[in-house]
Design an enzyme around this catalytic site. Sequence first.
Site, PDB file in Angstrom:
ATOM      1  N   CYS A  77       7.412 -12.382   7.273  1.00 36.22           N
ATOM      2  CA  CYS A  77       7.420 -12.431   8.730  1.00 36.22           C
ATOM      3  C   CYS A  77       8.725 -11.874   9.261  1.00 36.22           C
ATOM      4  O   CYS A  77       9.613 -11.515   8.501  1.00 36.22           O
ATOM      5  CB  CYS A  77       7.290 -13.872   9.183  1.00 36.22           C
ATOM      6  SG  CYS A  77       8.724 -14.818   8.721  1.00 36.22           S
ATOM      7  N   ARG A 122       6.116  -6.790  10.807  1.00 33.03           N
ATOM      8  CA  ARG A 122       6.326  -7.605   9.612  1.00 33.03           C
ATOM      9  C   ARG A 122       5.299  -8.743   9.483  1.00 33.03           C
ATOM     10  O   ARG A 122       5.239  -9.413   8.457  1.00 33.03           O
ATOM     11  CB  ARG A 122       7.734  -8.204   9.637  1.00 33.03           C
ATOM     12  CG  ARG A 122       8.830  -7.174   9.602  1.00 33.03           C
ATOM     13  CD  ARG A 122      10.181  -7.850   9.684  1.00 33.03           C
ATOM     14  NE  ARG A 122      10.487  -8.541   8.456  1.00 33.03           N
ATOM     15  CZ  ARG A 122      11.227  -8.062   7.480  1.00 33.03           C
ATOM     16  NH1 ARG A 122      11.750  -6.863   7.599  1.00 33.03           N
ATOM     17  NH2 ARG A 122      11.457  -8.752   6.405  1.00 33.03           N
ATOM     18  N   TRP A 124       3.302 -13.963   9.108  1.00 29.68           N
ATOM     19  CA  TRP A 124       2.246 -13.501   8.203  1.00 29.68           C
ATOM     20  C   TRP A 124       2.035 -14.669   7.258  1.00 29.68           C
ATOM     21  O   TRP A 124       2.839 -14.917   6.361  1.00 29.68           O
ATOM     22  CB  TRP A 124       2.690 -12.250   7.456  1.00 29.68           C
ATOM     23  CG  TRP A 124       1.625 -11.707   6.556  1.00 29.68           C
ATOM     24  CD1 TRP A 124       0.585 -10.892   6.911  1.00 29.68           C
ATOM     25  CD2 TRP A 124       1.487 -11.933   5.147  1.00 29.68           C
ATOM     26  NE1 TRP A 124      -0.191 -10.616   5.808  1.00 29.68           N
ATOM     27  CE2 TRP A 124       0.332 -11.230   4.711  1.00 29.68           C
ATOM     28  CE3 TRP A 124       2.206 -12.661   4.208  1.00 29.68           C
ATOM     29  CZ2 TRP A 124      -0.098 -11.238   3.396  1.00 29.68           C
ATOM     30  CZ3 TRP A 124       1.776 -12.668   2.887  1.00 29.68           C
ATOM     31  CH2 TRP A 124       0.635 -11.955   2.496  1.00 29.68           C
ATOM     32  N   ASN A 147      11.266 -17.403   6.870  1.00 28.62           N
ATOM     33  CA  ASN A 147      10.562 -16.283   6.248  1.00 28.62           C
ATOM     34  C   ASN A 147      10.667 -16.463   4.739  1.00 28.62           C
ATOM     35  O   ASN A 147      11.766 -16.662   4.225  1.00 28.62           O
ATOM     36  CB  ASN A 147      11.231 -14.971   6.695  1.00 28.62           C
ATOM     37  CG  ASN A 147      10.786 -13.766   5.861  1.00 28.62           C
ATOM     38  OD1 ASN A 147      11.565 -12.848   5.666  1.00 28.62           O
ATOM     39  ND2 ASN A 147       9.589 -13.760   5.377  1.00 28.62           N
ATOM     40  N   GLY A 148       9.532 -16.404   4.055  1.00 27.90           N
ATOM     41  CA  GLY A 148       9.555 -16.534   2.598  1.00 27.90           C
ATOM     42  C   GLY A 148       8.525 -17.548   2.139  1.00 27.90           C
ATOM     43  O   GLY A 148       7.621 -17.921   2.887  1.00 27.90           O
ATOM     44  N   GLU A 179      -4.852   6.986  -3.007  1.00 29.90           N
ATOM     45  CA  GLU A 179      -4.115   6.755  -1.767  1.00 29.90           C
ATOM     46  C   GLU A 179      -5.053   6.878  -0.559  1.00 29.90           C
ATOM     47  O   GLU A 179      -5.005   6.052   0.362  1.00 29.90           O
ATOM     48  CB  GLU A 179      -2.936   7.748  -1.665  1.00 29.90           C
ATOM     49  CG  GLU A 179      -2.236   7.817  -0.320  1.00 29.90           C
ATOM     50  CD  GLU A 179      -1.708   6.486   0.193  1.00 29.90           C
ATOM     51  OE1 GLU A 179      -1.614   5.519  -0.585  1.00 29.90           O
ATOM     52  OE2 GLU A 179      -1.412   6.406   1.402  1.00 29.90           O
ATOM     53  N   LYS A 230      -5.842   3.851   2.060  1.00 27.14           N
ATOM     54  CA  LYS A 230      -5.550   4.016   3.488  1.00 27.14           C
ATOM     55  C   LYS A 230      -6.784   3.691   4.316  1.00 27.14           C
ATOM     56  O   LYS A 230      -6.707   3.006   5.327  1.00 27.14           O
ATOM     57  CB  LYS A 230      -5.092   5.459   3.723  1.00 27.14           C
ATOM     58  CG  LYS A 230      -4.113   5.690   4.831  1.00 27.14           C
ATOM     59  CD  LYS A 230      -2.840   4.909   4.745  1.00 27.14           C
ATOM     60  CE  LYS A 230      -2.211   4.887   3.382  1.00 27.14           C
ATOM     61  NZ  LYS A 230      -1.099   3.976   3.223  1.00 27.14           N
ATOM     62  N   GLU A 257      -7.384  -0.054   4.332  1.00 25.30           N
ATOM     63  CA  GLU A 257      -6.396  -0.769   5.136  1.00 25.30           C
ATOM     64  C   GLU A 257      -6.713  -0.706   6.627  1.00 25.30           C
ATOM     65  O   GLU A 257      -6.620  -1.708   7.320  1.00 25.30           O
ATOM     66  CB  GLU A 257      -5.003  -0.147   4.950  1.00 25.30           C
ATOM     67  CG  GLU A 257      -4.290  -0.521   3.689  1.00 25.30           C
ATOM     68  CD  GLU A 257      -2.938   0.174   3.603  1.00 25.30           C
ATOM     69  OE1 GLU A 257      -1.913  -0.514   3.675  1.00 25.30           O
ATOM     70  OE2 GLU A 257      -2.900   1.414   3.481  1.00 25.30           O
ATOM     71  N   HIS A 311     -19.776   7.916 -15.479  1.00 23.79           N
ATOM     72  CA  HIS A 311     -19.738   6.842 -16.481  1.00 23.79           C
ATOM     73  C   HIS A 311     -19.981   5.473 -15.861  1.00 23.79           C
ATOM     74  O   HIS A 311     -19.612   4.460 -16.450  1.00 23.79           O
ATOM     75  CB  HIS A 311     -18.405   6.869 -17.228  1.00 23.79           C
ATOM     76  CG  HIS A 311     -18.215   8.133 -18.007  1.00 23.79           C
ATOM     77  ND1 HIS A 311     -18.919   8.422 -19.154  1.00 23.79           N
ATOM     78  CD2 HIS A 311     -17.435   9.210 -17.763  1.00 23.79           C
ATOM     79  CE1 HIS A 311     -18.565   9.615 -19.599  1.00 23.79           C
ATOM     80  NE2 HIS A 311     -17.671  10.116 -18.773  1.00 23.79           N
ATOM     81  N   LYS A 334       3.869  -5.388   6.991  1.00 25.82           N
ATOM     82  CA  LYS A 334       4.489  -4.206   6.407  1.00 25.82           C
ATOM     83  C   LYS A 334       5.321  -4.481   5.141  1.00 25.82           C
ATOM     84  O   LYS A 334       4.982  -4.037   4.072  1.00 25.82           O
ATOM     85  CB  LYS A 334       5.337  -3.493   7.459  1.00 25.82           C
ATOM     86  CG  LYS A 334       5.884  -2.175   6.931  1.00 25.82           C
ATOM     87  CD  LYS A 334       5.604  -1.034   7.821  1.00 25.82           C
ATOM     88  CE  LYS A 334       5.975   0.279   7.211  1.00 25.82           C
ATOM     89  NZ  LYS A 334       4.807   0.953   6.637  1.00 25.82           N
TER      90      LYS A 334
HETATM   91  N1  GLU Z   1       5.513 -19.350   4.093  1.00 25.50           N
HETATM   92  C1  GLU Z   1       5.668 -19.387   5.511  1.00 25.50           C
HETATM   93  C2  GLU Z   1       4.341 -19.624   6.222  1.00 25.50           C
HETATM   94  O1  GLU Z   1       3.285 -19.425   5.680  1.00 25.50           O
HETATM   95  C3  GLU Z   1       6.359 -18.148   6.055  1.00 25.50           C
HETATM   96  C4  GLU Z   1       5.525 -16.933   5.854  1.00 25.50           C
HETATM   97  C5  GLU Z   1       6.242 -15.645   6.159  1.00 25.50           C
HETATM   98  O2  GLU Z   1       7.302 -15.371   5.616  1.00 25.50           O
HETATM   99  O3  GLU Z   1       5.644 -14.853   6.917  1.00 25.50           O
HETATM  100  O4  GLU Z   1       4.366 -20.024   7.349  1.00 25.50           O
END
Ligand code: GLU
Length: 590
Positions: free
Chosen positions: A2, A27, A72, A96-97, A461, A465, A468, A484, A585
């Site tokens: 995020c 992001r 995200w 974020n993480g 690719e 694309k 996506e 095959h 992204k």
């Molecule tokens: N793990 C966190 C969530 O799910 C943060 C996700 C992120 O980094 O976008 O809210």
Amino acid sequence: MCGIIGYVGKRNAAKIIYEGLKRLEYRGYDSAGAAFICGGKTAVIKKEGKVEALAPYLNGVYANVGIGHTRWATHGKPSDINAHPHSAGEITIVHNGIIENYAELKETLLRDGVAFSSDTDSEVAAHLINKFYKGDLTEAVSQAVKMLKGSYALMAIRADENRIVAARYKSPLIIGYGGGENFCASDEPALAGICERITVLEDGDIAEITADGVNIYDGNLQLVIRGVLPNLAVSESLGLGDCPHYMLKELKEVPKSVQFTHKAFADVEEKLKTALSGVSRVIFVGCGTAYHAALIGKRYVESFARIPAEAETAGEFRYKNPVFGAGTAVFAISQSGETADTVEAARLAKSEGAKVIAVTNCLRSELTRAADVVVPVAAGPEICVAATKSYTGQVAALYLCALTLAGENADGERRKLLWEMPKLCKKVADNIDAGALAQMCACARGVYFLGRDIDYAVAVEGSLKLKEVSYLQGEGYPAGELKHGTLALIDGATVCVFILTDADLAGKTENAVEQVVSRGGKAAVITNVGGVEERLKNKAEYFIALPECDKYLSPLVSAVAVQMLAYRTAVILGRDPDKPRNLAKSVTVE
Ligand code: GLU
């Protein structure tokens, strides 16, 4: 994955946070939120959906301290409740993480009587900071992050303090400096046009940000000095110009990406030459589109330098106990330089004694820290979630790296050919007419991209694309493999897009076109090989003509064609090509 942004100063944080979140939205965009300190109280606003969902609620807010988040989701579905910020007592955080040990931490906190209000992993961080708070927010954050496993870039505020405390580990975070105001954000574009000087925080750093200054500490809360750098993100380059979407704008910037990447290579050529001397095996790693560039890099190294090469998806590579003999070079490819799997693959390679070469569009990213040499991709900021110009920039960079490995210098014949490519890329980007083929794809049940050798690498690719941005089913497949098995899927509701740029393989790929058409499938051919259209004119429904060029450089034009086809198809289907569902992204989580 995020985006996060924080502000402390004298201006209205609501406006700054909102605009920063808009710039960070690529992001993550499944939900967004912000928290502000207003008159000794914390106001939290969070909503499912894109950042603009916050706008009506921010109108009445005036505050000098704020933190914001565009999400995200990794843990807990996108919803108002799971959107950040998360609060515990007087503490409010954005994160974020991924907190990998969140379940056990949550269990302990629940046993202590703590009540949770979301399904996220992040909320445990808020409760831990609250638990450790004994009058000093920095101390509380420092103690809390010691308990976390996984990755975090987080910011914490407390209702009665006019400051932000930020911490990072394996997720990017920068500080931005202004006059009487300071910032914190996931990346430089978030601060484009609003602050010129930044500091990139290091793993384990904790920063206290007030209007008057910033203190940075290491994990033991010892003050540390980190370098101050110019913010390289330019706000003008982040606009749409006169294009309706970033994807189209960025496709039109492919020529510049190739040209600037070639120019920038001169700065690292000598260093690369030295690093690669004695190398007898090359491994390319990347994820998604960068992996597709890796497939081409492998082909270049084997053809030009006659050195064995492999291409691997970074996430697989890390966990397969790879062998690094003496003389192994690992090329780690990532647009953002923050792709968690690729960064970790690079670190692993380094720890095993391999030479690590980063190929990236972001020269201050994590990946660059793990590398012996950084080969720049000079694509400029790429906002559309689906990569376009960064891919062509990566292919150009890998071409130059392979030639260096083969001992060809700046005035070699192959190097000269690359200088010709930007104008050919421009021809395709400006003139390609993919509308009718896109219409056929938009109505299809499945779309298959087929090619041989280097055209196969572009086929995968093209397929990625299209998936996506249009959400259509399909696959990129070697043209020779079709018979095959996959041929069983071909009927009148499927479209096969053939890429054919190698005259020596034309006859073989033409056979595959015949096989598809004989089974009622619809075929389209993207080619620059003379005679193909004539031979297949009663078989294929559409032809897209590419300018003639050296076969090794053909991905620079054929990729523009397949990416443009994906763009046109997405628009016909009414999708948002810049923000495809479920994606974001920079994939900074594993
Ligand atoms: N793990 C966190 C969530 O799910 C943060 C996700 C992120 O980094 O976008 O809210």
